[in-house]
Design a protein around this motif. Structure first.
Motif, PDB file in Angstrom:
ATOM      1  N   VAL A   1       0.844  -1.202   0.000  1.00  0.00           N
ATOM      2  CA  VAL A   1       0.000   0.000   0.000  1.00  0.00           C
ATOM      3  C   VAL A   1       0.873   1.243   0.000  1.00  0.00           C
ATOM      4  O   VAL A   1       0.660   2.175  -0.778  1.00  0.00           O
ATOM      5  CB  VAL A   1      -0.976  -0.004   1.205  1.00  0.00           C
ATOM      6  N   ALA A   2       1.897   1.267   0.851  1.00  0.00           N
ATOM      7  CA  ALA A   2       2.803   2.421   0.910  1.00  0.00           C
ATOM      8  C   ALA A   2       3.527   2.603  -0.421  1.00  0.00           C
ATOM      9  O   ALA A   2       3.701   3.737  -0.886  1.00  0.00           O
ATOM     10  CB  ALA A   2       3.803   2.256   2.051  1.00  0.00           C
ATOM     11  N   GLY A   3       3.925   1.514  -1.045  1.00  0.00           N
ATOM     12  CA  GLY A   3       4.594   1.600  -2.341  1.00  0.00           C
ATOM     13  C   GLY A   3       3.686   2.180  -3.407  1.00  0.00           C
ATOM     14  O   GLY A   3       4.119   2.994  -4.229  1.00  0.00           O
ATOM     15  N   ALA A   4       2.430   1.768  -3.402  1.00  0.00           N
ATOM     16  CA  ALA A   4       1.458   2.307  -4.361  1.00  0.00           C
ATOM     17  C   ALA A   4       1.233   3.800  -4.114  1.00  0.00           C
ATOM     18  O   ALA A   4       1.140   4.590  -5.059  1.00  0.00           O
ATOM     19  CB  ALA A   4       0.146   1.538  -4.272  1.00  0.00           C
ATOM     20  N   THR A   5       1.169   4.187  -2.839  1.00  0.00           N
ATOM     21  CA  THR A   5       1.003   5.606  -2.496  1.00  0.00           C
ATOM     22  C   THR A   5       2.200   6.406  -2.986  1.00  0.00           C
ATOM     23  O   THR A   5       2.051   7.449  -3.636  1.00  0.00           O
ATOM     24  CB  THR A   5       0.834   5.774  -0.972  1.00  0.00           C
ATOM     25  N   ARG A   6       3.394   5.905  -2.706  1.00  0.00           N
ATOM     26  CA  ARG A   6       4.626   6.597  -3.129  1.00  0.00           C
ATOM     27  C   ARG A   6       4.656   6.748  -4.653  1.00  0.00           C
ATOM     28  O   ARG A   6       5.021   7.798  -5.177  1.00  0.00           O
ATOM     29  CB  ARG A   6       5.849   5.841  -2.635  1.00  0.00           C
ATOM     30  N   ASP A   7       4.233   5.726  -5.370  1.00  0.00           N
ATOM     31  CA  ASP A   7       4.215   5.769  -6.833  1.00  0.00           C
ATOM     32  C   ASP A   7       3.283   6.876  -7.335  1.00  0.00           C
ATOM     33  O   ASP A   7       3.649   7.649  -8.228  1.00  0.00           O
ATOM     34  CB  ASP A   7       3.790   4.413  -7.395  1.00  0.00           C
ATOM     35  N   VAL A   8       2.088   6.976  -6.776  1.00  0.00           N
ATOM     36  CA  VAL A   8       1.141   8.017  -7.203  1.00  0.00           C
ATOM     37  C   VAL A   8       1.682   9.400  -6.852  1.00  0.00           C
ATOM     38  O   VAL A   8       1.566  10.338  -7.647  1.00  0.00           O
ATOM     39  CB  VAL A   8      -0.259   7.784  -6.591  1.00  0.00           C
ATOM     40  N   VAL A   9       2.302   9.544  -5.691  1.00  0.00           N
ATOM     41  CA  VAL A   9       2.886  10.841  -5.311  1.00  0.00           C
ATOM     42  C   VAL A   9       3.985  11.223  -6.294  1.00  0.00           C
ATOM     43  O   VAL A   9       4.069  12.380  -6.728  1.00  0.00           O
ATOM     44  CB  VAL A   9       3.413  10.809  -3.857  1.00  0.00           C
ATOM     45  N   GLN A  10       4.814  10.268  -6.699  1.00  0.00           N
ATOM     46  CA  GLN A  10       5.870  10.553  -7.683  1.00  0.00           C
ATOM     47  C   GLN A  10       5.255  10.959  -9.025  1.00  0.00           C
ATOM     48  O   GLN A  10       5.760  11.867  -9.697  1.00  0.00           O
ATOM     49  CB  GLN A  10       6.790   9.343  -7.851  1.00  0.00           C
TER      50      GLN A  10
ATOM     51  N   THR B   1      11.603  16.285   2.189  1.00  0.00           N
ATOM     52  CA  THR B   1      11.158  15.103   2.924  1.00  0.00           C
ATOM     53  C   THR B   1       9.895  14.549   2.299  1.00  0.00           C
ATOM     54  O   THR B   1       8.984  15.315   1.969  1.00  0.00           O
ATOM     55  CB  THR B   1      10.867  15.472   4.406  1.00  0.00           C
ATOM     56  N   LEU B   2       9.848  13.250   2.143  1.00  0.00           N
ATOM     57  CA  LEU B   2       8.640  12.549   1.705  1.00  0.00           C
ATOM     58  C   LEU B   2       8.444  11.382   2.651  1.00  0.00           C
ATOM     59  O   LEU B   2       9.260  10.458   2.694  1.00  0.00           O
ATOM     60  CB  LEU B   2       8.770  12.060   0.260  1.00  0.00           C
ATOM     61  N   LEU B   3       7.382  11.449   3.435  1.00  0.00           N
ATOM     62  CA  LEU B   3       7.046  10.387   4.376  1.00  0.00           C
ATOM     63  C   LEU B   3       5.789   9.691   3.882  1.00  0.00           C
ATOM     64  O   LEU B   3       4.819  10.361   3.510  1.00  0.00           O
ATOM     65  CB  LEU B   3       6.780  10.975   5.766  1.00  0.00           C
ATOM     66  N   VAL B   4       5.801   8.370   3.848  1.00  0.00           N
ATOM     67  CA  VAL B   4       4.645   7.607   3.396  1.00  0.00           C
ATOM     68  C   VAL B   4       4.274   6.606   4.482  1.00  0.00           C
ATOM     69  O   VAL B   4       5.130   5.871   4.988  1.00  0.00           O
ATOM     70  CB  VAL B   4       4.939   6.878   2.072  1.00  0.00           C
ATOM     71  N   ASP B   5       2.993   6.597   4.825  1.00  0.00           N
ATOM     72  CA  ASP B   5       2.464   5.647   5.795  1.00  0.00           C
ATOM     73  C   ASP B   5       1.134   5.147   5.257  1.00  0.00           C
ATOM     74  O   ASP B   5       0.123   5.867   5.331  1.00  0.00           O
ATOM     75  CB  ASP B   5       2.287   6.321   7.161  1.00  0.00           C
ATOM     76  N   GLY B   6       1.144   3.985   4.661  1.00  0.00           N
ATOM     77  CA  GLY B   6      -0.077   3.441   4.085  1.00  0.00           C
ATOM     78  C   GLY B   6      -0.570   4.312   2.946  1.00  0.00           C
ATOM     79  O   GLY B   6       0.149   4.573   1.989  1.00  0.00           O
ATOM     80  N   THR B   7      -1.794   4.810   3.078  1.00  0.00           N
ATOM     81  CA  THR B   7      -2.386   5.631   2.021  1.00  0.00           C
ATOM     82  C   THR B   7      -2.037   7.107   2.157  1.00  0.00           C
ATOM     83  O   THR B   7      -2.415   7.906   1.299  1.00  0.00           O
ATOM     84  CB  THR B   7      -3.926   5.486   2.017  1.00  0.00           C
ATOM     85  N   ASP B   8      -1.329   7.478   3.213  1.00  0.00           N
ATOM     86  CA  ASP B   8      -0.993   8.888   3.451  1.00  0.00           C
ATOM     87  C   ASP B   8       0.455   9.189   3.113  1.00  0.00           C
ATOM     88  O   ASP B   8       1.354   8.388   3.378  1.00  0.00           O
ATOM     89  CB  ASP B   8      -1.245   9.264   4.919  1.00  0.00           C
TER      90      ASP B   8
END
Length: 146
Positions: A13-22, A88-95
């Motif tokens: 989930v965190a990886g998917a979130t990070r991908d969309v943010v990128q 800084t980019l912090l990812v926790d689950g969907t956030d």
């Protein structure tokens, strides 16, 4: 569900979130409003403190309105004098929380602005559902004042 399975799911989930943010950051840099519209859900939880002195800061709630914020920002600022750095980019689950620095020059006044920012995004099913931006709105308002 085992602890290992939970950790794998959370990591996914965190990886998917990070991908969309990128993807969001790349679309912003490229000025790709079509891609931005596609990245936002139809209805977005948008938060950016209203600032009547700043024409591009206003309430928004649809994907098209959220994507248009970039276009409006570019219409009112000098593109070659505008930028942002993400420290800084912090990812926790969907956030995801991005922290950094933003700067620019208002086209109408020629005045610069700069300051720190924090952006809280929430990504669900591959799209951005929340966009809460916290920035130095006083610096921006002062740059917009004649």
């Amino acid at each position: 569900m085992t602890t290992a399975t939970s950790a794998t799911t959370a990591s996914s989930v965190a990886g998917a979130t990070r991908d969309v943010v990128q993807q969001f950051l790349a679309a912003r840099v490229a000025g790709d409003t079509g891609r931005l519209v596609a990245l936002f859900t139809d209805e977005v939880d948008w938060l950016l403190a209203e600032n009547p002195a700043v024409p591009w800061i206003r309430p928004r709630s649809t994907a098209a309105e959220c994507a248009a914020q970039f276009t409006e920002l570019m219409e009112h600022t000098v593109p070659e004098d505008a930028g942002a750095s993400v420290e800084t980019l912090l990812v926790d689950g969907t956030d995801a929380v991005l922290m950094g620095h933003v700067w620019g020059t208002v086209r109408a006044t020629g005045k610069p602005f700069e300051g720190p920012f924090a952006l809280h995004l929430t990504v669900e099913d591959g799209r951005i559902t929340r966009h809460h931006l916290y920035e130095d709105s006083l610096s921006i308002a002062e740059a917009c004042a004649p």
